[in-house]
Scaffold this motif. Sequence first.
Motif, PDB file in Angstrom:
ATOM      1  N   LEU A   9       0.828  -1.212   0.000  1.00 39.32           N
ATOM      2  CA  LEU A   9       0.000   0.000   0.000  1.00 39.32           C
ATOM      3  C   LEU A   9       0.859   1.256   0.000  1.00 39.32           C
ATOM      4  O   LEU A   9       0.586   2.209  -0.742  1.00 39.32           O
ATOM      5  CB  LEU A   9      -0.936  -0.010   1.203  1.00 39.32           C
ATOM      6  CG  LEU A   9      -1.829   1.219   1.370  1.00 39.32           C
ATOM      7  CD1 LEU A   9      -2.791   1.344   0.205  1.00 39.32           C
ATOM      8  CD2 LEU A   9      -2.574   1.148   2.676  1.00 39.32           C
ATOM      9  N   VAL A  10       1.903   1.263   0.812  1.00 42.39           N
ATOM     10  CA  VAL A  10       2.800   2.428   0.861  1.00 42.39           C
ATOM     11  C   VAL A  10       3.499   2.616  -0.481  1.00 42.39           C
ATOM     12  O   VAL A  10       3.582   3.735  -1.008  1.00 42.39           O
ATOM     13  CB  VAL A  10       3.823   2.278   2.014  1.00 42.39           C
ATOM     14  CG1 VAL A  10       4.909   3.327   1.914  1.00 42.39           C
ATOM     15  CG2 VAL A  10       3.118   2.360   3.350  1.00 42.39           C
ATOM     16  N   LEU A  11       3.978   1.530  -1.063  1.00 39.30           N
ATOM     17  CA  LEU A  11       4.652   1.628  -2.366  1.00 39.30           C
ATOM     18  C   LEU A  11       3.693   2.073  -3.462  1.00 39.30           C
ATOM     19  O   LEU A  11       4.046   2.907  -4.312  1.00 39.30           O
ATOM     20  CB  LEU A  11       5.294   0.287  -2.724  1.00 39.30           C
ATOM     21  CG  LEU A  11       6.479  -0.140  -1.866  1.00 39.30           C
ATOM     22  CD1 LEU A  11       6.959  -1.530  -2.266  1.00 39.30           C
ATOM     23  CD2 LEU A  11       7.604   0.863  -1.968  1.00 39.30           C
ATOM     24  N   ALA A  12       2.484   1.548  -3.447  1.00 39.09           N
ATOM     25  CA  ALA A  12       1.492   1.952  -4.445  1.00 39.09           C
ATOM     26  C   ALA A  12       1.115   3.419  -4.267  1.00 39.09           C
ATOM     27  O   ALA A  12       0.909   4.132  -5.257  1.00 39.09           O
ATOM     28  CB  ALA A  12       0.258   1.060  -4.345  1.00 39.09           C
ATOM     29  N   SER A  13       1.045   3.871  -3.032  1.00 38.80           N
ATOM     30  CA  SER A  13       0.715   5.278  -2.778  1.00 38.80           C
ATOM     31  C   SER A  13       1.806   6.202  -3.307  1.00 38.80           C
ATOM     32  O   SER A  13       1.511   7.218  -3.950  1.00 38.80           O
ATOM     33  CB  SER A  13       0.524   5.512  -1.281  1.00 38.80           C
ATOM     34  OG  SER A  13      -0.518   4.741  -0.783  1.00 38.80           O
ATOM     35  N   LEU A  14       3.045   5.870  -3.036  1.00 37.80           N
ATOM     36  CA  LEU A  14       4.156   6.698  -3.524  1.00 37.80           C
ATOM     37  C   LEU A  14       4.230   6.692  -5.052  1.00 37.80           C
ATOM     38  O   LEU A  14       4.461   7.735  -5.679  1.00 37.80           O
ATOM     39  CB  LEU A  14       5.471   6.206  -2.918  1.00 37.80           C
ATOM     40  CG  LEU A  14       5.623   6.409  -1.419  1.00 37.80           C
ATOM     41  CD1 LEU A  14       6.910   5.753  -0.919  1.00 37.80           C
ATOM     42  CD2 LEU A  14       5.606   7.886  -1.069  1.00 37.80           C
ATOM     43  N   LEU A  15       4.018   5.517  -5.642  1.00 36.19           N
ATOM     44  CA  LEU A  15       4.035   5.426  -7.101  1.00 36.19           C
ATOM     45  C   LEU A  15       2.876   6.209  -7.709  1.00 36.19           C
ATOM     46  O   LEU A  15       3.035   6.863  -8.747  1.00 36.19           O
ATOM     47  CB  LEU A  15       3.979   3.960  -7.535  1.00 36.19           C
ATOM     48  CG  LEU A  15       4.095   3.686  -9.037  1.00 36.19           C
ATOM     49  CD1 LEU A  15       5.416   4.210  -9.583  1.00 36.19           C
ATOM     50  CD2 LEU A  15       3.957   2.199  -9.302  1.00 36.19           C
ATOM     51  N   MET A  16       1.728   6.180  -7.054  1.00 36.14           N
ATOM     52  CA  MET A  16       0.570   6.931  -7.553  1.00 36.14           C
ATOM     53  C   MET A  16       0.838   8.431  -7.531  1.00 36.14           C
ATOM     54  O   MET A  16       0.501   9.142  -8.482  1.00 36.14           O
ATOM     55  CB  MET A  16      -0.657   6.602  -6.719  1.00 36.14           C
ATOM     56  CG  MET A  16      -1.902   7.299  -7.186  1.00 36.14           C
ATOM     57  SD  MET A  16      -2.456   6.723  -8.773  1.00 36.14           S
ATOM     58  CE  MET A  16      -3.476   5.394  -8.249  1.00 36.14           C
ATOM     59  N   ILE A  17       1.461   8.917  -6.468  1.00 40.48           N
ATOM     60  CA  ILE A  17       1.810  10.337  -6.385  1.00 40.48           C
ATOM     61  C   ILE A  17       2.749  10.713  -7.525  1.00 40.48           C
ATOM     62  O   ILE A  17       2.559  11.728  -8.210  1.00 40.48           O
ATOM     63  CB  ILE A  17       2.435  10.666  -5.015  1.00 40.48           C
ATOM     64  CG1 ILE A  17       1.388  10.551  -3.917  1.00 40.48           C
ATOM     65  CG2 ILE A  17       3.052  12.057  -5.017  1.00 40.48           C
ATOM     66  CD1 ILE A  17       1.957  10.602  -2.514  1.00 40.48           C
ATOM     67  N   LEU A  18       3.758   9.896  -7.750  1.00 37.42           N
ATOM     68  CA  LEU A  18       4.714  10.167  -8.819  1.00 37.42           C
ATOM     69  C   LEU A  18       4.039  10.160 -10.182  1.00 37.42           C
ATOM     70  O   LEU A  18       4.276  11.046 -11.014  1.00 37.42           O
ATOM     71  CB  LEU A  18       5.845   9.129  -8.776  1.00 37.42           C
ATOM     72  CG  LEU A  18       6.894   9.246  -9.869  1.00 37.42           C
ATOM     73  CD1 LEU A  18       7.720  10.509  -9.678  1.00 37.42           C
ATOM     74  CD2 LEU A  18       7.781   8.036  -9.879  1.00 37.42           C
ATOM     75  N   LEU A  19       3.190   9.177 -10.431  1.00 44.96           N
ATOM     76  CA  LEU A  19       2.534   9.069 -11.734  1.00 44.96           C
ATOM     77  C   LEU A  19       1.575  10.227 -11.984  1.00 44.96           C
ATOM     78  O   LEU A  19       1.489  10.731 -13.115  1.00 44.96           O
ATOM     79  CB  LEU A  19       1.786   7.736 -11.839  1.00 44.96           C
ATOM     80  CG  LEU A  19       2.672   6.503 -11.937  1.00 44.96           C
ATOM     81  CD1 LEU A  19       1.825   5.239 -11.861  1.00 44.96           C
ATOM     82  CD2 LEU A  19       3.490   6.518 -13.213  1.00 44.96           C
TER      83      LEU A  19
END
Length: 76
Positions: A9-19
């Motif tokens: 979840l943390v990794l997906a959240s950070l990746l979502m912010i970047l994308l």
Amino acid sequence: MTLGISIALVLASLLMILLVLLHKGKGGGLSDMFGGGFSSSYGGSSVVERNLDRLTIITGVVWFVCIIALGLLLRP
């Protein structure tokens, strides 16, 4: 199991912010800083934007699944 889903979840959240920041905005902004303006000068930028859209949707689905899984695992 909950730790693995929390990390995902943390990794997906950070990746979502970047994308989301990489998407081309109407006025430029942060998307130009990270290469949005550079890729738009080429003829094939629509393919790049389409792939970025797909990756953002996939990341959003992974994020949503992690939220639902944690909610089901942690309910009393």
